[in-house]
Motif scaffolding. Sequence first.
Motif, mmCIF file in Angstrom:
data_model
loop_
_atom_site.group_PDB
_atom_site.id
_atom_site.type_symbol
_atom_site.label_atom_id
_atom_site.label_comp_id
_atom_site.label_asym_id
_atom_site.label_seq_id
_atom_site.Cartn_x
_atom_site.Cartn_y
_atom_site.Cartn_z
ATOM 1 N N LEU A 1 -46.403 -31.945 18.756
ATOM 2 C CA LEU A 1 -45.250 -31.558 17.730
ATOM 3 C C LEU A 1 -44.953 -32.742 16.964
ATOM 4 O O LEU A 1 -44.822 -32.498 16.045
ATOM 5 C CB LEU A 1 -44.085 -30.931 18.433
ATOM 6 C CG LEU A 1 -43.108 -30.454 17.597
ATOM 7 C CD1 LEU A 1 -43.297 -29.239 16.587
ATOM 8 C CD2 LEU A 1 -41.890 -30.158 18.566
ATOM 9 N N GLY B 1 -47.406 -32.763 23.382
ATOM 10 C CA GLY B 1 -47.632 -31.165 23.078
ATOM 11 C C GLY B 1 -48.212 -31.125 21.642
ATOM 12 O O GLY B 1 -48.264 -29.987 21.245
ATOM 13 N N ARG C 1 -39.991 -29.836 30.074
ATOM 14 C CA ARG C 1 -41.261 -30.364 30.201
ATOM 15 C C ARG C 1 -42.075 -29.231 30.696
ATOM 16 O O ARG C 1 -41.788 -28.482 31.610
ATOM 17 C CB ARG C 1 -40.881 -31.339 31.482
ATOM 18 C CG ARG C 1 -42.303 -32.032 31.755
ATOM 19 C CD ARG C 1 -42.210 -33.031 33.012
ATOM 20 N NE ARG C 1 -40.793 -33.874 32.931
ATOM 21 C CZ ARG C 1 -39.734 -33.394 33.882
ATOM 22 N NH1 ARG C 1 -39.964 -32.330 34.785
ATOM 23 N NH2 ARG C 1 -38.614 -34.033 33.595
ATOM 24 N N ASN D 1 -41.196 -21.183 21.276
ATOM 25 C CA ASN D 1 -41.452 -22.444 20.786
ATOM 26 C C ASN D 1 -40.138 -23.453 21.160
ATOM 27 O O ASN D 1 -40.285 -24.540 21.691
ATOM 28 C CB ASN D 1 -41.375 -22.339 19.322
ATOM 29 C CG ASN D 1 -42.872 -21.995 18.749
ATOM 30 O OD1 ASN D 1 -43.460 -22.108 19.277
ATOM 31 N ND2 ASN D 1 -42.724 -21.291 17.533
ATOM 32 N N THR E 1 -41.789 -24.492 13.359
ATOM 33 C CA THR E 1 -43.158 -24.453 14.233
ATOM 34 C C THR E 1 -43.574 -22.666 13.993
ATOM 35 O O THR E 1 -44.508 -22.519 13.883
ATOM 36 C CB THR E 1 -42.973 -24.388 15.399
ATOM 37 O OG1 THR E 1 -42.502 -25.919 15.692
ATOM 38 C CG2 THR E 1 -44.137 -24.428 16.322
ATOM 39 N N ASP F 1 -42.856 -35.910 25.723
ATOM 40 C CA ASP F 1 -43.272 -34.768 26.193
ATOM 41 C C ASP F 1 -43.807 -33.921 24.757
ATOM 42 O O ASP F 1 -44.723 -33.167 24.781
ATOM 43 C CB ASP F 1 -42.383 -33.852 26.797
ATOM 44 C CG ASP F 1 -42.815 -32.703 27.358
ATOM 45 O OD1 ASP F 1 -43.676 -32.749 28.327
ATOM 46 O OD2 ASP F 1 -42.434 -31.487 27.094
ATOM 47 N N ASN F 2 -42.987 -34.160 23.478
ATOM 48 C CA ASN F 2 -43.359 -33.225 22.486
ATOM 49 C C ASN F 2 -44.554 -33.910 21.796
ATOM 50 O O ASN F 2 -45.130 -33.403 20.810
ATOM 51 C CB ASN F 2 -41.876 -32.983 21.584
ATOM 52 C CG ASN F 2 -41.185 -32.065 22.056
ATOM 53 O OD1 ASN F 2 -41.543 -30.782 22.117
ATOM 54 N ND2 ASN F 2 -40.070 -32.175 22.751
ATOM 55 N N THR F 3 -44.657 -35.197 21.984
ATOM 56 C CA THR F 3 -45.688 -36.050 21.375
ATOM 57 C C THR F 3 -47.153 -35.565 22.060
ATOM 58 O O THR F 3 -48.143 -35.158 21.644
ATOM 59 C CB THR F 3 -45.834 -37.383 21.725
ATOM 60 O OG1 THR F 3 -44.662 -37.978 20.756
ATOM 61 C CG2 THR F 3 -47.132 -38.150 21.174
ATOM 62 N N TRP G 1 -37.984 -36.623 25.827
ATOM 63 C CA TRP G 1 -38.380 -35.796 24.806
ATOM 64 C C TRP G 1 -39.328 -36.018 23.967
ATOM 65 O O TRP G 1 -40.334 -35.067 23.394
ATOM 66 C CB TRP G 1 -36.910 -35.294 24.196
ATOM 67 C CG TRP G 1 -36.820 -34.004 23.267
ATOM 68 C CD1 TRP G 1 -36.396 -32.796 23.338
ATOM 69 C CD2 TRP G 1 -37.478 -34.129 21.770
ATOM 70 N NE1 TRP G 1 -36.336 -31.931 22.293
ATOM 71 C CE2 TRP G 1 -37.234 -32.672 21.376
ATOM 72 C CE3 TRP G 1 -38.102 -35.091 20.912
ATOM 73 C CZ2 TRP G 1 -37.412 -32.271 20.263
ATOM 74 C CZ3 TRP G 1 -38.345 -34.464 19.677
ATOM 75 C CH2 TRP G 1 -38.011 -33.070 19.264
ATOM 76 N N GLN H 1 -40.744 -24.442 24.909
ATOM 77 C CA GLN H 1 -41.685 -25.511 24.830
ATOM 78 C C GLN H 1 -41.287 -26.834 24.470
ATOM 79 O O GLN H 1 -41.575 -28.006 24.769
ATOM 80 C CB GLN H 1 -42.966 -25.220 24.120
ATOM 81 C CG GLN H 1 -43.636 -23.940 24.695
ATOM 82 C CD GLN H 1 -44.208 -24.179 25.938
ATOM 83 O OE1 GLN H 1 -43.904 -23.282 26.950
ATOM 84 N NE2 GLN H 1 -44.829 -25.341 26.388
ATOM 85 N N ILE H 2 -40.249 -26.900 23.511
ATOM 86 C CA ILE H 2 -39.681 -28.179 23.054
ATOM 87 C C ILE H 2 -38.768 -28.770 23.839
ATOM 88 O O ILE H 2 -38.573 -29.810 23.973
ATOM 89 C CB ILE H 2 -39.006 -27.717 21.581
ATOM 90 C CG1 ILE H 2 -40.096 -27.474 20.549
ATOM 91 C CG2 ILE H 2 -38.249 -28.834 21.004
ATOM 92 C CD1 ILE H 2 -39.503 -26.747 19.014
ATOM 93 N N GLU I 1 -33.572 -29.130 17.764
ATOM 94 C CA GLU I 1 -34.572 -28.170 18.710
ATOM 95 C C GLU I 1 -34.360 -26.924 17.969
ATOM 96 O O GLU I 1 -35.846 -26.526 17.717
ATOM 97 C CB GLU I 1 -33.954 -27.999 19.990
ATOM 98 C CG GLU I 1 -34.270 -29.330 21.021
ATOM 99 C CD GLU I 1 -33.724 -29.196 22.546
ATOM 100 O OE1 GLU I 1 -34.093 -30.018 23.390
ATOM 101 O OE2 GLU I 1 -32.962 -28.228 22.635
#
Length: 282
Positions: free
Chosen positions: A141, A139, A116, A109, A94, A135-137, A132, A112-113, A87
């Motif tokens: 990332l 978003g 949720r 950042n 990022t 959620d980051n897909t 994880w 957000q990573i 992370e």
Amino acid sequence: MRKYILLWACFCVSTLKAATPQYVEQDSLKVVSWLQAAQKLDKNENLILHFARQFIGIPYVAQTLERNAEEQLVINLRELDCTTFVENVLALTTCVKEGKTGFEDFCHNLRQIRYRAGDIAYTSRLHYFSEWIADNTKGGLVEEVQGPNPPFTAVQTLKINYMSRFPEKYPMLKGKPQRIKKIRAMENELNGKKFSYIPKTDIANTNIFRQAIQDGDIVAIITKREGLDTSHIGFAVWHKNGLHLLHASSLSKKVVEDKKTLWAYMKEQRMQQGIRIIRVKK
């Protein structure tokens, strides 16, 4: 009326405390220094591996996010487990992509990573790595690599319930039925989902594998342990002799770019079944 004003004031103080990052000055200075230095890197530099290697030698310490009575955004670059390592690297990467060098940008950042919708709460923390990834897909990332076949020849069907079955293992869940209920609901949302993966016995140093897995990809190791999806994560690094893992290692007690190939490492781990590959978007 006075009662409601006091309640609202208490709520605001509680919310502000949760939103305030927990860190020491050493961490903030290091983040800013690294981000400023990264502005001078060659545009072709692999940012993920660049930042991941800055952490080599940092001690492995488990449960650094579990030390508070209530959830806070914890920034701790002095002690890392496999997830906080990944992370922190992604939060730094990022920032560089966005052209930002401030500590507050890094904190945003990371929030957000790790959470949720960026909601700093224990039940919003992305505990299971499958959540994880999802959620980051969402978003923008990362994205999970699901082919070709071969080498992605096997399928994992999620059957997750470890946290809700063993809440006593988690300080912030123990004796908290409402939190357990929310965790169970999250587990149920994940259950039944299927993902392609590479069996550990198939990992090889071939052109097919070098095309399917790139330097800096996140390697998520699938576990046979009942109720869990993954047991360990790190970054893929290709050496001449094959694929290696750059990770916060509980065996080495620190962040290492493993001398063993990933195949040799996993061969010795009886409960490790295979690998899922997650790619950070350019």
